[in-house]
Design an enzyme around this catalytic site. Structure first.
Site, PDB file in Angstrom:
ATOM      1  N   VAL A  22      -3.168  -2.276  -1.758  1.00  0.00           N
ATOM      2  CA  VAL A  22      -1.894  -2.004  -1.113  1.00  0.00           C
ATOM      3  C   VAL A  22      -2.196  -1.659   0.335  1.00  0.00           C
ATOM      4  O   VAL A  22      -3.319  -1.283   0.677  1.00  0.00           O
ATOM      5  CB  VAL A  22      -1.091  -0.869  -1.801  1.00  0.00           C
ATOM      6  CG1 VAL A  22      -0.591  -1.322  -3.170  1.00  0.00           C
ATOM      7  CG2 VAL A  22      -1.926   0.397  -1.930  1.00  0.00           C
ATOM      8  N   SER A  23      -1.205  -1.791   1.196  1.00  0.00           N
ATOM      9  CA  SER A  23      -1.430  -1.647   2.633  1.00  0.00           C
ATOM     10  C   SER A  23      -1.425  -0.209   3.132  1.00  0.00           C
ATOM     11  O   SER A  23      -1.998   0.080   4.175  1.00  0.00           O
ATOM     12  CB  SER A  23      -0.384  -2.443   3.407  1.00  0.00           C
ATOM     13  OG  SER A  23      -0.503  -3.804   3.091  1.00  0.00           O
ATOM     14  N   THR A  24      -0.789   0.691   2.397  1.00  0.00           N
ATOM     15  CA  THR A  24      -0.736   2.088   2.833  1.00  0.00           C
ATOM     16  C   THR A  24      -1.023   3.015   1.664  1.00  0.00           C
ATOM     17  O   THR A  24      -0.872   2.640   0.498  1.00  0.00           O
ATOM     18  CB  THR A  24       0.650   2.459   3.413  1.00  0.00           C
ATOM     19  OG1 THR A  24       1.602   2.502   2.339  1.00  0.00           O
ATOM     20  CG2 THR A  24       1.098   1.463   4.469  1.00  0.00           C
TER      21      THR A  24
END
Length: 113
Positions: free
Chosen positions: A10-12
């Site tokens: 996931v990006s964050t």
């Protein structure tokens, strides 16, 4: 014996990996063979991806929920799939509309199914 190796990203740090991990576990991939990152795809510092790639041996398959988990751009992702194919390592995605399984010798090109 060839292994399926899972990778989820996931990006964050606020996003949740559960959906991707659940899909990988449904494919029979053991938790100890699922590598994860909570980092942007633009970052080259992705320890989970590097660990998965280091673990992968000839005949193994890197399994991802969707191909965009592997790279920031289509070019980055295709370059990685090509580099893995040169090592004899396949890539399979689970949820993209265009299925890729470069571990399948019956499928030509990049393994688009």
């Amino acid at each position: 014996m060839p292994l399926d190796i899972g990778y989820a990203r996931v990006s964050t740090t606020k996003q949740d990996l559960d959906r991707q991990i659940d899909a990988l576990r449904q494919e029979g991939i053991a938790a100890k063979r699922i590598y994860v990152d909570k980092k942007s795809g633009a970052s080259t510092n992705r320890p989970g991806l590097h660990a998965a790639l280091d673990q992968a041996r000839e005949g193994d398959v890197i399994v991802v929920h969707t191909l965009d988990r592997l790279g920031r751009t289509v070019r980055d992702t295709l370059n990685l799939i090509h580099d893995l194919a040169d090592r004899g390592v396949g890539v399979r995605n689970l949820a993209d509309p265009i299925k890729v399984d470069s571990s399948n010798p019956e499928v030509k090109s990049l393994g688009v199914v």
